[in-house]
Write a protein that holds these residues in place. Structure first.
Motif, PDB file in Angstrom:
ATOM      1  N   LYS A 333       0.881  -1.265   0.081  1.00  0.00           N
ATOM      2  CA  LYS A 333       0.152  -0.058  -0.086  1.00  0.00           C
ATOM      3  C   LYS A 333       0.958   1.079  -0.051  1.00  0.00           C
ATOM      4  N   TYR A 334       0.396   2.393  -0.318  1.00  0.00           N
ATOM      5  CA  TYR A 334       0.904   3.582  -0.306  1.00  0.00           C
ATOM      6  C   TYR A 334       0.493   4.592   0.675  1.00  0.00           C
ATOM      7  N   VAL A 335       1.058   5.317   1.238  1.00  0.00           N
ATOM      8  CA  VAL A 335       0.798   6.113   2.607  1.00  0.00           C
ATOM      9  C   VAL A 335       1.614   7.313   2.269  1.00  0.00           C
ATOM     10  N   ASN A 336       0.846   8.350   1.923  1.00  0.00           N
ATOM     11  CA  ASN A 336       1.338   9.634   1.595  1.00  0.00           C
ATOM     12  C   ASN A 336       2.688   9.743   0.584  1.00  0.00           C
ATOM     13  N   SER A 337       2.003   8.575  -0.408  1.00  0.00           N
ATOM     14  CA  SER A 337       2.806   8.520  -1.516  1.00  0.00           C
ATOM     15  C   SER A 337       4.205   7.612  -1.419  1.00  0.00           C
ATOM     16  N   LYS A 338       4.263   6.969  -0.189  1.00  0.00           N
ATOM     17  CA  LYS A 338       5.410   6.164   0.202  1.00  0.00           C
ATOM     18  C   LYS A 338       4.968   4.871   0.073  1.00  0.00           C
ATOM     19  N   PHE A 377       4.574 -13.627   0.285  1.00  0.00           N
ATOM     20  CA  PHE A 377       3.419 -13.015  -0.552  1.00  0.00           C
ATOM     21  C   PHE A 377       3.602 -11.966  -1.359  1.00  0.00           C
ATOM     22  N   GLU A 378       4.903 -11.331  -1.129  1.00  0.00           N
ATOM     23  CA  GLU A 378       5.261 -10.128  -2.041  1.00  0.00           C
ATOM     24  C   GLU A 378       5.776 -10.506  -3.440  1.00  0.00           C
ATOM     25  N   TYR A 379       5.852  -9.720  -4.328  1.00  0.00           N
ATOM     26  CA  TYR A 379       6.781  -9.731  -5.364  1.00  0.00           C
ATOM     27  C   TYR A 379       8.115 -10.151  -5.106  1.00  0.00           C
ATOM     28  N   GLY A 380       8.753 -10.982  -6.311  1.00  0.00           N
ATOM     29  CA  GLY A 380       9.879 -11.446  -6.167  1.00  0.00           C
ATOM     30  C   GLY A 380      10.980 -10.349  -6.325  1.00  0.00           C
ATOM     31  N   ARG A 381      10.576  -9.420  -6.871  1.00  0.00           N
ATOM     32  CA  ARG A 381      11.582  -8.046  -6.971  1.00  0.00           C
ATOM     33  C   ARG A 381      10.735  -6.952  -6.577  1.00  0.00           C
ATOM     34  N   SER A 382      11.614  -6.248  -6.026  1.00  0.00           N
ATOM     35  CA  SER A 382      10.708  -4.621  -5.551  1.00  0.00           C
ATOM     36  C   SER A 382      11.351  -3.431  -5.933  1.00  0.00           C
ATOM     37  N   GLN A 383      12.217  -3.670  -6.921  1.00  0.00           N
ATOM     38  CA  GLN A 383      13.125  -2.153  -7.267  1.00  0.00           C
ATOM     39  C   GLN A 383      12.033  -1.217  -8.044  1.00  0.00           C
ATOM     40  N   ALA A 384      10.882  -1.774  -8.651  1.00  0.00           N
ATOM     41  CA  ALA A 384      10.175  -0.936  -9.290  1.00  0.00           C
ATOM     42  C   ALA A 384       8.974  -0.429  -8.719  1.00  0.00           C
ATOM     43  N   LEU A 385       8.658  -0.656  -7.366  1.00  0.00           N
ATOM     44  CA  LEU A 385       7.567  -0.352  -6.824  1.00  0.00           C
ATOM     45  C   LEU A 385       7.501   1.058  -6.009  1.00  0.00           C
ATOM     46  N   ALA A 386       8.750   1.581  -5.672  1.00  0.00           N
ATOM     47  CA  ALA A 386       8.518   3.100  -5.189  1.00  0.00           C
ATOM     48  C   ALA A 386       7.848   4.055  -5.960  1.00  0.00           C
ATOM     49  N   HIS A 387       8.133   4.036  -7.346  1.00  0.00           N
ATOM     50  CA  HIS A 387       7.811   5.147  -8.026  1.00  0.00           C
ATOM     51  C   HIS A 387       6.401   4.693  -8.973  1.00  0.00           C
ATOM     52  N   LEU A 388       5.709   3.887  -8.591  1.00  0.00           N
ATOM     53  CA  LEU A 388       4.653   3.469  -9.421  1.00  0.00           C
ATOM     54  C   LEU A 388       3.444   4.319  -9.301  1.00  0.00           C
ATOM     55  N   ASN A 389       3.315   4.700  -7.996  1.00  0.00           N
ATOM     56  CA  ASN A 389       1.977   5.300  -7.291  1.00  0.00           C
ATOM     57  C   ASN A 389       1.938   6.825  -8.107  1.00  0.00           C
TER      58      ASN A 389
END
Length: 468
Positions: A333-338, A377-389
Motif C-alpha cells: 500500500k502507499y501512505v502519503n505516496s510512500k 506473499f510479496e513480488y519477487g523483485r521490489s525495485q520498481a515499486l517505489a515510483h509506481l503510484n
C-alpha cells in the motif's frame, strides 16, 4: 539445455562460415577444430574441402588419411550426436576411397579443456542458451573460468567464443556464427573487448533469422590473431552493403547504422524522466488475474474470493494492444505516496481471503529467487515499486514498426514492458512526444538488438541514454 544445443548450421551458412575464415586452399598440415560439432555438418564440409584440396596438390590418399587424423578435430558433449558425427565423417571420407580414419573427434565439454594456441582455424556455431536457462552449477563454473562471464546475465555462447579465441595459434583464425546480440547486449561488453583487437570481418544477417528456434538473428565474426588493425569490414546481408568500420568509433554498444551520435542534442532523456523495467512478481500465474468476476467487495477467481483493497489494474503492452482487461494482486500500500510493506501478521489479518488464494501457490512463491528479505506473499523483485503510484507511460521492450506509448493512471500496475515517470521540469505529455518521434525511432533502429523478424529489443538504459 542439451536440446538447445541441437540446432545445427544450415548448409549455405556452413559454406559462408568456411569461406569467411579463408579455409579454401593449402589445407594439408593446418589444424582445425569445430568445438560444438553436433552431427558434424560443418566438419563434413571441412573434410570434403581438405581431401579435395589435398588431391589437387597431388597428395596421395594414404598421406591424406594421416592428415585427417592429425589436422581435423572436433568436440561434442552429447554422445548421440558424437556417434552420428563420426558416421557422417566416415561416409564423406569413404566417398573418396579413404577408410578407417582414426578421427580426433572428442566426446567431451570443450569449455572444460585446455586447447590454448593449438589450432590454425577454429570454426563454430556455439549453443544459443541464455542466462535464464543455465543451471546454478553452470553459471558458477562460467563465472569462475571466463572473463566474458564474470558479470551480469551472460549468454552461454560468450564462453565458447572466449575459449575458441584462446585456442587459436598466434597466426590462426576464428570464424564463428553467433547471435548478433553480441554487438549490443550490455552483458557482452567484456567479450567485445576480447575480440575487437583482432576482429577483421563481420557478416551480419541483421533481421534475417537463420534458426527458427532462436529469439535473435545471427552474424559471422572473423578474427585473425596475426592482424591487429584499426578497422574491420562490416557486411549487412539484408541491405547488401559492405562498409569499413573504424574500431575507435565503437562505443560500449557496437552501432553499425548511420545514426550520428556525435551530432545529438545535449539533453539526456534520463535527466528529465526515469525509464525502468516494470514490476517482477517472478510468478505471474499467482498475481495476474485473467479470468475473474468482480463483486462489490471481492474479486472471484475460481473458488477463491480476493479482497478488493488488494486489487489493481494489471497492465502490459500486450494486454493494452489487444484491449484485454486484467487485474493484478498488489500486496503493498502507499501512505502519503510512500510504499508501505505489510508484515506477515498484518497481511494475514487484513486479507484472509487473499491469503487463502496465495497459499494455493505457497510452494512456488517460496521457491522463487526473490530479493533478500522478500516475504512469501510479496513480488519477487521490489525495485520498481517505489515510483509506481503516479501517472506514467508504458512501452514494450520490443519495437517493430513504431514505438507505441501508452498512458497509465497512478493506480495501474505494469507487469511487463518499460514504464516512464517524470523527474523534473518536463511533463509526461512531452515524454510521449519524444518517444513517438521519428528521431527516437531512428535511434531505436540503431541501438536495438534484433529480436524477431524486423523487431528490435530495447532496454530502459537505452531510453534513459537517448538525447533529444
Amino acid at each position: 539445455m542439451i536440446e538447445k544445443c541441437q540446432v545445427f548450421t544450415p548448409s549455405q551458412n556452413v559454406i559462408e562460415l568456411l569461406d569467411a575464415a579463408g579455409y579454401k586452399r593449402d589445407l594439408y598440415g593446418k589444424k582445425i577444430i569445430e568445438n560444438a560439432c553436433g552431427d558434424g555438418n560443418i566438419l563434413v564440409e571441412i573434410v570434403r574441402r581438405y581431401i579435395e584440396d589435398s588431391l589437387n596438390n597431388n597428395i596421395n590418399l594414404d598421406k591424406i588419411k594421416e592428415g585427417l587424423e592429425v589436422d581435423i578435430h572436433g568436440a561434442e558433449i552429447d554422445e548421440q550426436h558424437y556417434f552420428k558425427c563420426l558416421a557422417n565423417l566416415d561416409e564423406m571420407a569413404s566417398s573418396f576411397g579413404i577408410l578407417n580414419v582414426n578421427w580426433k573427434i572428442l566426446n567431451l565439454d570443450f569449455l572444460k579443456q585446455n586447447f590454448d594456441g593449438q589450432f590454425d582455424y577454429v570454426i563454430g556455431n556455439p549453443p544459443y542458451i541464455n542466462y535464464r536457462e543455465l543451471n546454478d552449477e553452470t553459471r558458477a563454473y562460467l563465472r569462475e573460468n571466463f572473463t566474458s562471464c564474470k558479470f551480469g546475465k551472460f549468454d552461454y555462447f560468450y564462453a565458447f567464443v572466449e575459449a575458441s579465441f584462446k585456442s587459436i595459434s598466434s597466426t590462426g583464425k576464428l570464424a564463428y556464427l553467433i547471435p548478433n546480440s553480441l554487438f549490443k547486449n550490455v552483458f557482452a561488453q567484456e567479450l567485445r573487448g576480447i575480440i575487437l583487437p583482432h576482429l577483421v570481418r563481420i557478416i551480419d544477417y541483421t533481421s534475417h533469422k537463420l534458426f527458427s528456434q532462436a529469439l535473435t538473428s545471427s552474424a559471422i565474426i572473423v578474427c585473425d590473431k596475426k592482424i591487429s588493425s584499426k578497422n574491420f569490414e562490416y557486411k549487412d546481408i539484408k541491405k547488401g552493403s559492405t562498409t569499413v568500420i573504424q574500431k575507435e568509433t565503437l562505443d560500449k554498444k557496437w552501432i553499425f547504422e548511420n545514426y550520428n551520435f556525435e551530432s545529438e542534442p545535449k539533453r539526456r532523456f534520463g535527466d528529465y524522466f526515469s525509464a525502468a523495467i516494470s514490476v517482477a512478481t517472478l510468478f505471474n500465474k499467482a498475481y495476474i488475474l485473467k479470468e475473474f468476476k468482480e463483486e462489490e467487495n471481492h474479486v472471484c477467481v475460481g473458488r477463491f474470493r480476493i479482497e478488493n483493497d488488494l486489487i489493481r489494474r494489471g497492465i502490459s503492452p500486450r494486454s493494452l494492444n489487444s484491449k484485454k482487461s486484467e487485474l493484478i494482486i498488489f500486496p503493498y500500500k502507499y501512505v502519503n505516496s510512500k510504499l508501505v510493506r505489510y508484515s506477515n501478521e498484518d497481511f494475514n489479518k487484513s486479507f484472509p481471503e487473499a491469503t487463502k488464494y496465495l497459499c494455493n501457490f505457497s510452494e512456488e512463491l517460496r521457491n522463487r529467487k526473490s530479493d533478500k528479505n522478500t516475504k512469501w506473499f510479496e513480488y519477487g523483485r521490489s525495485q520498481a515499486l517505489a515510483h509506481l503510484n503516479q501517472p506514467k507511460l508504458l512501452l514494450s521492450t520490443v519495437v517493430t514498426k513504431e514505438v507505441k506509448v501508452y498512458e497509465l493512471t497512478k493506480d495501474c500496475i505494469p507487469y511487463s514492458g518499460i514504464y516512464i515517470v517524470p523527474k523534473k521540469e518536463l511533463t509526461l505529455i512531452q515524454a510521449k512526444e519524444i518517444l513517438e518521434s521519428k528521431a527516437f525511432n531512428e535511434y531505436v533502429r540503431a541501438i536495438g538488438i534484433n529480436a524477431n523478424g524486423n523487431s528490435l529489443r530495447i532496454t530502459a538504459v537505452d531510453i534513459n541514454n537517448y538525447r533529444f
